[in-house]
Design a protein around this motif. Structure first.
Motif, mmCIF file in Angstrom:
data_model
loop_
_atom_site.group_PDB
_atom_site.id
_atom_site.type_symbol
_atom_site.label_atom_id
_atom_site.label_comp_id
_atom_site.label_asym_id
_atom_site.label_seq_id
_atom_site.Cartn_x
_atom_site.Cartn_y
_atom_site.Cartn_z
ATOM 1 N N ALA A 1 -9.007 7.015 -2.500
ATOM 2 C CA ALA A 1 -9.483 7.546 -1.218
ATOM 3 C C ALA A 1 -8.560 7.140 -0.090
ATOM 4 N N ASP A 2 -8.020 5.879 -0.160
ATOM 5 C CA ASP A 2 -7.083 5.422 0.857
ATOM 6 C C ASP A 2 -5.807 6.241 0.825
ATOM 7 N N ALA A 3 -5.491 6.807 -0.346
ATOM 8 C CA ALA A 3 -4.269 7.617 -0.476
ATOM 9 C C ALA A 3 -4.558 9.086 -0.187
ATOM 10 N N ASN A 4 -5.731 9.354 0.389
ATOM 11 C CA ASN A 4 -6.113 10.714 0.759
ATOM 12 C C ASN A 4 -6.191 11.657 -0.457
ATOM 13 N N ASP B 1 0.536 4.056 -2.780
ATOM 14 C CA ASP B 1 0.220 5.459 -2.526
ATOM 15 C C ASP B 1 1.049 6.390 -3.403
ATOM 16 N N TRP C 1 -6.428 -1.321 -2.359
ATOM 17 C CA TRP C 1 -6.048 0.118 -2.369
ATOM 18 C C TRP C 1 -7.058 0.878 -3.203
ATOM 19 N N SER C 2 -7.189 2.198 -2.882
ATOM 20 C CA SER C 2 -8.000 3.114 -3.690
ATOM 21 C C SER C 2 -7.449 4.510 -3.523
ATOM 22 N N LYS D 1 -10.314 -5.830 -1.417
ATOM 23 C CA LYS D 1 -9.818 -4.501 -1.728
ATOM 24 C C LYS D 1 -8.431 -4.329 -1.151
ATOM 25 N N GLU E 1 -9.542 1.721 -8.116
ATOM 26 C CA GLU E 1 -9.605 0.902 -6.907
ATOM 27 C C GLU E 1 -9.031 -0.459 -7.259
ATOM 28 N N THR F 1 0.825 -1.217 0.000
ATOM 29 C CA THR F 1 0.000 0.000 0.000
ATOM 30 C C THR F 1 0.853 1.259 0.000
ATOM 31 N N ARG F 2 2.026 1.217 0.710
ATOM 32 C CA ARG F 2 2.873 2.407 0.701
ATOM 33 C C ARG F 2 3.394 2.695 -0.706
#
Length: 461
Positions: free
Chosen positions: A106-109, A79, A103-104, A101, A93, A75-76
């Motif tokens: 939204a998860d990366a702000n 991002d 990553w998306s 799921k 997504e 995930t890092r």
């Protein structure tokens, strides 16, 4: 130009034909415009679809490269892909191979408004429908990328090109309509001019101008119609001339016996002469003369309807011809003309009264022309399906100018020995036609005349 067009468009049919040409030109241009715009639309849709497909594949390749580097989903690391995805104006997504799921954005702000801002800046259009795309590394699916990429926009230069083409098509449609109108008007004018001339000629003829003829005779179907009209007009004029001549002849024929009767009756009334047997006989002969003339006129009137009044039955034409010859035997003997017959047995289906009239009229015609000491020969044969009756005489023959007209109504030969109505042969010809046959004449001046009657013969005769 418009003044010339108005001149050409005189007449309702000409206007309709010219407008039909113009409508055809406009319709052709409109159809071309529709086809061209349909082609443009299809091409633009293909272009936009190709843009969407390219953006989707770029994102799939981006995430596949990230997985290939780490051998797993981190995930890092994902991002760090967020800015790239955001700059494309897309939404994404990621699901792993099991469908969970990972990553998306939204998860990366990343705010959705940020992606919308990038789409506006790049002019890539609104987001398209969502798509699920497999992410494959070394032939193995490692995840699924659910994305919505911009639909894309048509380049301004392409839109300008389409607009330019539409303007040209519109101008072309207007030009085509004008050209078609002028050509149609010219063509309509040329096509309808002979028709207008023919119409005027027909109206003039109906108004009493018997010498009126169609002068515009093109080399086409209208020309054939004009020729037929002129032929009809010639025949009408000829019929009028013959009718006037006939009226004069009838007036003369009526005047003579009536004058004789009047003078003799007035002499008796005034006491100048007495009603002796000789006077009564003379009056009777003039009355019979008038009766014959009236009978000829009645026969002519009934000949037109002969085909509808024939009382047909099988009969022996041989017996009928023999009876006709016998009935006129005294007249031929008085005129010093010999009559010979050579008749085979032939049967026909016809009206006995009318058939006898055909033969009698030919024989009485011979009485007018054949001089004393001459001969009339009648032969009757069957030839194929026809009964052939020939009446040949040794008279002076018929001049070539008269031969063409001997079957015309009211025509009388200039060499006739006796006065008559001039309708006997016309009646015979019409009655023969009513029986499905023909009556013809052959003659050589100085060598006599032969009349040939052809009638359908009955089988077995």
């Amino acid at each position: 130009m418009f003044t010339a067009v108005r001149e050409l468009l005189r007449g309702r049919f000409a206007r309709r034909l010219a407008l039909a040409f113009a409508a055809l030109g406009i319709g052709t241009a409109a159809l071309t415009a529709v086809l061209v715009n349909t082609a443009f639309t299809a091409r633009f849709e293909d272009y936009l679809s190709e843009q969407q497909h390219t953006r989707q594949q770029q994102l799939v390749s981006l995430f596949a490269s990230d997985y290939r580097r780490d051998g797993t989903w981190d995930t890092r690391s994902l991002d760090q892909l967020a800015p790239t995805v955001t700059m494309t104006g897309s939404e994404a997504e990621l699901l792993d191979a099991s469908g969970r799921k990972v990553w998306s954005l939204a998860d990366a702000n990343v705010d959705a408004a940020m992606s919308a801002m990038h789409r506006d800046m790049m002019g890539t259009g609104d987001l398209g429908p969502p798509s699920s795309l497999p992410v494959t590394v070394d032939g193995q699916q490692v995840g699924t990328l659910q994305v919505r990429v911009p639909q894309g926009t048509v380049p301004a230069v392409d839109k300008d090109f389409q607009s330019s083409v539409n303007r040209q098509l519109t101008a072309g449609a207007i030009a085509a309509a004008l050209v078609a109108l002028v050509v149609g008007a010219y063509t309509a004018r040329r096509a309808t001019a002979p028709i207008a001339e023919l119409t005027h000629a027909a109206n003039d003829l109906a108004a009493g101008r018997r010498d009126r003829r169609a002068t515009a005779i093109p080399d086409n179907e209208i020309g054939q119609l004009a020729t037929a009209f002129n032929t009809m007009a010639d025949r009408v004029e000829k019929e009028d001339q013959l009718r006037r001549a006939f009226a004069a002849d009838v007036a003369h024929e009526l005047r003579t016996p009536l004058a004789i009767q009047r003078s003799q009756l007035e002499a008796i009334q005034d006491g100048i002469s007495k009603p002796t047997q000789e006077v009564i006989t003379s009056l009777h002969e003039e009355t019979l003369r008038l009766a014959r003339l009236v009978a000829d006129l009645e026969t002519l009137a009934s000949a037109d309807a002969a085909a509808f009044t024939l009382e047909r039955r099988p009969l022996s034409l041989t017996v009928l011809v023999t009876d006709a010859v016998t009935g006129l035997g005294d007249s031929f003997a008085e005129a010093g003309i010999a009559v010979r017959t050579d008749l085979d047995e032939v049967r026909v289906d016809g009206d006995a009264v009318r058939l006898r009239q055909i033969v009698t009229n030919q024989l009485t015609n011979a009485l007018k022309f054949v001089p004393r000491g001459g001969t009339v020969t009648l032969t009757l044969r069957r030839e194929g399906h026809w009964a052939i009756l020939r009446v040949a005489d040794t008279g002076p023959g018929i001049p070539a100018d008269d031969l063409r007209h001997i079957f015309d109504r009211f025509f009388r030969g200039s060499t006739a020995r006796a006065n008559g109505s001039g309708i006997g042969l016309a009646v015979a010809a019409e009655l023969t036609t009513a029986h499905g046959g023909t009556l013809t004449a052959d003659s050589i001046p100085g060598h006599g005349t032969t009349f040939t009657t052809r009638l359908p013969a009955l089988d077995g005769t």
